[in-house]
Design a protein around this motif. Structure first.
Motif, PDB file in Angstrom:
ATOM      1  N   SER A  75      57.968  77.714 -21.407  1.00 46.66           N
ATOM      2  CA  SER A  75      57.183  78.253 -22.511  1.00 46.66           C
ATOM      3  C   SER A  75      58.145  78.583 -23.660  1.00 46.66           C
ATOM      4  N   GLY A  77      57.630  79.881 -27.417  1.00 43.20           N
ATOM      5  CA  GLY A  77      57.136  80.387 -28.697  1.00 43.20           C
ATOM      6  C   GLY A  77      58.143  81.316 -29.364  1.00 43.20           C
ATOM      7  N   GLY A 126      52.820  83.722 -29.186  1.00 50.36           N
ATOM      8  CA  GLY A 126      51.970  83.706 -27.994  1.00 50.36           C
ATOM      9  C   GLY A 126      51.372  82.360 -27.681  1.00 50.36           C
ATOM     10  N   GLY A 128      53.316  79.745 -26.526  1.00 49.31           N
ATOM     11  CA  GLY A 128      54.518  79.115 -25.986  1.00 49.31           C
ATOM     12  C   GLY A 128      54.291  77.864 -25.164  1.00 49.31           C
TER      13      GLY A 128
ATOM     14  N   ASN B  55      46.348  76.462 -25.965  1.00 49.06           N
ATOM     15  CA  ASN B  55      47.537  77.001 -25.296  1.00 49.06           C
ATOM     16  C   ASN B  55      47.191  77.516 -23.894  1.00 49.06           C
ATOM     17  N   CYS B  67      52.886  82.609 -22.549  1.00 54.55           N
ATOM     18  CA  CYS B  67      53.856  83.039 -23.562  1.00 54.55           C
ATOM     19  C   CYS B  67      55.226  83.076 -22.905  1.00 54.55           C
ATOM     20  N   GLN B  68      56.269  82.761 -23.699  1.00 52.91           N
ATOM     21  CA  GLN B  68      57.628  82.775 -23.119  1.00 52.91           C
ATOM     22  C   GLN B  68      58.075  84.191 -22.766  1.00 52.91           C
ATOM     23  N   CYS B 184      51.588  89.852 -32.666  1.00 54.13           N
ATOM     24  CA  CYS B 184      50.841  88.662 -32.257  1.00 54.13           C
ATOM     25  C   CYS B 184      49.331  88.895 -32.177  1.00 54.13           C
ATOM     26  N   CYS B 271      49.238  91.973 -27.393  1.00 52.72           N
ATOM     27  CA  CYS B 271      48.957  90.727 -28.098  1.00 52.72           C
ATOM     28  C   CYS B 271      47.712  90.088 -27.479  1.00 52.72           C
ATOM     29  N   VAL B 273      47.672  87.720 -25.561  1.00 53.11           N
ATOM     30  CA  VAL B 273      47.941  87.352 -24.172  1.00 53.11           C
ATOM     31  C   VAL B 273      47.881  88.635 -23.337  1.00 53.11           C
TER      32      VAL B 273
END
Lengths: 179, 281
Positions: A75, A77, A126, A128, B55, B67-68, B184, B271, B273
């Motif tokens: 991921s 982002g 968010g 990613g 996503n 998300c990373q 975010c 966020c 997520v």
């Protein structure tokens, strides 16, 4: 406006971009977030060499998740850019022409962007998993000991980014606030 | 009757929750995205919402974290008072589960051993664990991996009783405005009202784990949730902070009795997520 751009971004091309432009970026950039920024900054202040050339370089504020087998990267982002504010003016002064992150920047960064003709882009925070699909090649090239915060060289295709601060110092977040 | 639970079971379950929570949002969050997409009027905001939905699909199908920033593992442990843990140290077993989940699940290790020295612990431990003891012989584990882009924009206000409802609404809206694009958006807002300094913050964090459509059973609190929701979505922060009608997806407030002299309010930002997953053992 929608625009295709090449990375690294030349200062000439940077001038053609306006706050609010939706850009699709293709080419080479380098990841660096908090720890890599601090290390480069400290090295530069001490007159030491740093592992990448900053001349017309694009930096992406990213610390990815590990890649699964068969994937280029995990991921991928953007992280919040304001944590890099302390270090950014110096790096822009050394030639960095584009930085990609998310969120607001401080006054010093605005001034430095204008002074050096650079651009601050935002990628979608968010997202990613989606953004990882734009990354075609990834390789750790420095600061391996920092793990996710190491500097990676990325080759990207059609990475969607929005111009937030353009070379004239216009800020798209501020423009939206005034709408 | 005392029920024995082997802590090794917790390790396994927590490891699975880490992977589940970072790749799949709960159905109520997925529905909230769709509802926001349908209501959104600004074209760019609509486009971003649709990219966020895409996503989510990619994350689940290709097993790439949403998300990373796969967060710091926050764990709410509701332990039945008739439970006796056996087979090892509970704290160690929980953290072993986090380490296993973050390693085997290809999740990012985002925890440093010391706030100033900042050396990565390399397995995302330790987790932040909140225990509560409840009636019964079951254990409910809720794992909420918390990203710090939004965590950094969270706030505690020590309001005065005289600030009243208006003070609560305005403080939450101020926190949302100050977070702007950094946290975010579209955001989920968790607030804790009352109690004391740290209980307010803990309630705010727990409020993020409530279902989107859930509202406070106290009507005057539910009214604040609705008012903040409406007003926040008029701030034109929008998805990714690029403007639009969708600044928040949900607002949750938990409350608790407080002292005659005070009205603590904590606002925990999350966020879009908004990850959490639970299991009952």
């Amino acid at each position: 406006m929608r625009k295709e751009i090449q990375l690294p971004l030349t200062k000439e091309q940077a001038k053609t971009l306006k706050a609010g432009d939706m850009c699709f970026a293709t080419g080479v950039l380098y990841t660096a977030r908090d720890a890599a920024h601090k290390r480069m900054y400290d090295s530069l202040l001490n007159g030491e060499e740093i592992p990448i050339s900053l001349e017309e370089t694009a930096l992406y504020y990213l610390g990815p998740t590990p890649a699964r087998e068969g994937n280029v990267i995990g991921s991928a982002g953007p992280t919040t850019a304001s944590r890099m504010d302390k270090y950014t003016p110096l790096l822009l002064g050394k030639g960095v022409s584009a930085v990609i992150g998310k969120g607001k920047r401080n006054e010093e960064v605005h001034r430095a962007i204008k002074e050096h003709g650079a651009v601050y882009f935002a990628a979608i925070g968010g997202a990613g998993a989606l953004l990882s699909k734009c990354i075609k090649k990834a390789e750790v090239i420095a600061y391996d000991d920092l793990g996710t915060e190491a500097i990676r060289r990325l080759e990207v295709e059609q990475l969607p980014v929005v111009v937030i601060i353009d070379t004239m110092g216009n800020d798209y977040y501020e423009m939206v606030e005034k709408e | 009757m005392i029920r024995e639970i082997d802590v090794k079971l917790l390790t396994e379950e927590i490891s699975k929750l880490c992977i589940q929570a970072t790749h799949f949002l709960s159905q109520d969050m997925v529905d909230a995205f769709q509802k926001a997409y349908e209501k959104e009027r600004k074209p760019l905001a609509k486009e971003i919402l649709s990219q966020l939905q895409e996503n989510l699909s990619i994350a689940g199908e290709d097993m790439i974290p949403i998300c990373q920033d796969t967060g710091m593992a926050v764990i709410f442990m509701e332990v039945g008072q008739d439970v006796h843990f056996v087979g090892g140290d509970l704290y160690e077993a929980i953290n072993k589960g986090v380490a296993k989940g973050y390693t085997e699940g290809y999740l990012r290790k985002s925890v440093v051993e010391d706030p100033l020295l900042r050396v990565n612990t390399k397995d995302n431990t330790p987790a932040v664990i909140h225990y509560s003891v409840v009636p019964g012989d079951q254990v409910k584990i809720t794992l909420a991996p918390k990203g710090f882009g939004s965590e950094n924009m969270s706030k505690v206000y020590m309001l005065k009783p005289a600030d009243g409802k208006e003070g609560v609404v305005n403080s939450i809206l101020d926190a949302i405005s100050a977070a702007g694009p950094n946290a975010c958006p579209p955001l989920v807002i968790g607030a804790g009202l009352g109690g004391d300094f740290e209980l307010a913050a803990k309630m705010a964090k727990h409020a993020l784990t409530l279902p989107v459509e859930y509202h406070s059973p106290k009507e005057h609190i539910a009214e604040i949730e609705r008012e903040v929701f409406e007003k926040a979505n008029q701030l034109n922060i929008g998805p990714a902070g690029l403007g639009g009608d969708t600044t928040v997806l949900a607002v949750h407030i938990e409350s608790f009795p407080t002292h005659i002299a005070g009205m603590p309010l904590a606002v925990n930002m999350c966020c879009h997520v908004n990850r959490h997953a639970s299991v009952v053992i």
